[in-house]
Scaffold this motif. Structure first.
Motif, PDB file in Angstrom:
ATOM      1  N   ASP A  35       8.502   5.958   2.311  1.00  0.00           N
ATOM      2  CA  ASP A  35       9.664   5.294   1.729  1.00  0.00           C
ATOM      3  C   ASP A  35       9.537   3.771   1.739  1.00  0.00           C
ATOM      4  O   ASP A  35      10.045   3.103   0.846  1.00  0.00           O
ATOM      5  N   GLU A  36       8.899   3.221   2.748  1.00  0.00           N
ATOM      6  CA  GLU A  36       8.794   1.773   2.839  1.00  0.00           C
ATOM      7  C   GLU A  36       7.475   1.264   2.264  1.00  0.00           C
ATOM      8  O   GLU A  36       6.436   1.886   2.438  1.00  0.00           O
ATOM      9  N   PHE A  37       7.569   0.130   1.573  1.00  0.00           N
ATOM     10  CA  PHE A  37       6.364  -0.577   1.151  1.00  0.00           C
ATOM     11  C   PHE A  37       6.441  -2.003   1.679  1.00  0.00           C
ATOM     12  O   PHE A  37       7.509  -2.516   2.000  1.00  0.00           O
ATOM     13  N   GLU A  38       5.267  -2.616   1.807  1.00  0.00           N
ATOM     14  CA  GLU A  38       5.175  -3.952   2.393  1.00  0.00           C
ATOM     15  C   GLU A  38       5.012  -5.009   1.307  1.00  0.00           C
ATOM     16  O   GLU A  38       4.265  -4.801   0.346  1.00  0.00           O
ATOM     17  N   SER A  64       4.798  -7.462 -14.624  1.00  0.00           N
ATOM     18  CA  SER A  64       3.438  -7.838 -14.221  1.00  0.00           C
ATOM     19  C   SER A  64       2.900  -6.954 -13.101  1.00  0.00           C
ATOM     20  O   SER A  64       1.741  -7.119 -12.692  1.00  0.00           O
ATOM     21  N   LEU A  65       3.704  -6.043 -12.599  1.00  0.00           N
ATOM     22  CA  LEU A  65       3.319  -5.157 -11.495  1.00  0.00           C
ATOM     23  C   LEU A  65       1.990  -4.466 -11.796  1.00  0.00           C
ATOM     24  O   LEU A  65       1.833  -3.850 -12.846  1.00  0.00           O
ATOM     25  N   THR A  66       1.032  -4.597 -10.893  1.00  0.00           N
ATOM     26  CA  THR A  66      -0.262  -3.955 -11.099  1.00  0.00           C
ATOM     27  C   THR A  66      -0.903  -3.592  -9.770  1.00  0.00           C
ATOM     28  O   THR A  66      -0.648  -4.228  -8.745  1.00  0.00           O
ATOM     29  N   SER A  67      -1.720  -2.583  -9.810  1.00  0.00           N
ATOM     30  CA  SER A  67      -2.524  -2.183  -8.662  1.00  0.00           C
ATOM     31  C   SER A  67      -3.806  -3.007  -8.690  1.00  0.00           C
ATOM     32  O   SER A  67      -4.323  -3.321  -9.755  1.00  0.00           O
ATOM     33  N   ALA A 121       1.580  -0.031  -0.533  1.00  0.00           N
ATOM     34  CA  ALA A 121       2.364   1.203  -0.437  1.00  0.00           C
ATOM     35  C   ALA A 121       1.459   2.296   0.097  1.00  0.00           C
ATOM     36  O   ALA A 121       0.304   2.418  -0.323  1.00  0.00           O
ATOM     37  N   LYS A 122       1.980   3.074   1.029  1.00  0.00           N
ATOM     38  CA  LYS A 122       1.167   4.108   1.668  1.00  0.00           C
ATOM     39  C   LYS A 122       1.707   5.495   1.348  1.00  0.00           C
ATOM     40  O   LYS A 122       2.898   5.675   1.120  1.00  0.00           O
ATOM     41  N   LYS A 123       0.791   6.434   1.346  1.00  0.00           N
ATOM     42  CA  LYS A 123       1.148   7.839   1.190  1.00  0.00           C
ATOM     43  C   LYS A 123       0.389   8.610   2.256  1.00  0.00           C
ATOM     44  O   LYS A 123      -0.464   8.057   2.958  1.00  0.00           O
ATOM     45  N   VAL A 124       0.697   9.875   2.410  1.00  0.00           N
ATOM     46  CA  VAL A 124       0.076  10.685   3.457  1.00  0.00           C
ATOM     47  C   VAL A 124      -1.446  10.647   3.348  1.00  0.00           C
ATOM     48  O   VAL A 124      -2.150  10.555   4.345  1.00  0.00           O
TER      49      VAL A 124
END
Length: 188
Positions: free
Chosen positions: A178-181, A74-77, A38-41
């Motif tokens: 808005d988009e994540f890969e 289980s979502l984790t960075s 996921a990206k941000k500015v």
């Protein structure tokens, strides 16, 4: 002529008994992976979410179906550690993002599959996140005991609006795209 018709009919009957039946190949969740980006500015974060279960369906060697369940709890960075990891994981699991307490799983169900080239298929699937279902389209490459795909998901279609410039115009450099890969590697 009558004999030729009988032979043709017998051939049709014999060939119909050899019709290819569908074979379901269960995915090995422990050997499979779902990676997200996921990206941000001002940067990006990446991580993983575990596959709970899934299967691909084949007729002969042709892909004809599939369904998967992801364990959203289980979502984790994977790009942070310590306090910052805990904060980001907590935020991603909160109501601002994936609401994992209320929606512990996400699902993907193949709806339409077209052959693009040998072992590569274009899939239209229903993706359900936070109880909201939308179609997604992606290409998947199938090998003997594995399959891989990479595709983009527009989070705002699943009521995940936090930090979105589409909804908060004055957010400036705190905007999250808005988009994540999703990069998926399946072993079966």
């Amino acid at each position: 002529m009558k004999n030729l018709k009988s032979i043709a009919l017998a051939l049709v009957v014999v060939l119909s008994t050899f019709s290819v039946t569908a074979q379901t190949k269960k995915v090995d969740a422990a050997k499979s992976s779902i990676n997200w980006l996921a990206k941000k500015v001002t940067g990006q974060h990446n991580g993983t979410v575990n596959l709970k279960d899934g299967a691909l369906v084949f007729k002969g060697k042709k892909l004809v179906g599939g369904s998967f369940t992801a364990d959203m709890t289980s979502l984790t960075s994977t790009d942070l550690t310590g306090e910052y990891l805990g904060k980001l994981n907590g935020h991603l699991k909160s109501e601002d993002f994936f609401s994992t307490e209320k929606f512990p799983t996400a699902t993907l169900v193949f709806k339409k599959i077209g052959s693009k080239s040998p072992n590569v298929y274009t899939v239209i699937a229903d993706l359900t996140i936070k109880g909201i279902t939308n179609p997604v389209t992606f290409d998947i490459t199938v090998a003997e005991n594995s399959a891989t795909t990479k595709f983009m998901v527009d989070r705002t279609k699943y009521d995940i609006k936090y930090g979105s410039k589409s909804f908060f115009e004055s957010i400036g450099d705190k905007a999250i795209y808005d988009e994540f890969e999703l990069n998926v590697n399946l072993t079966f």
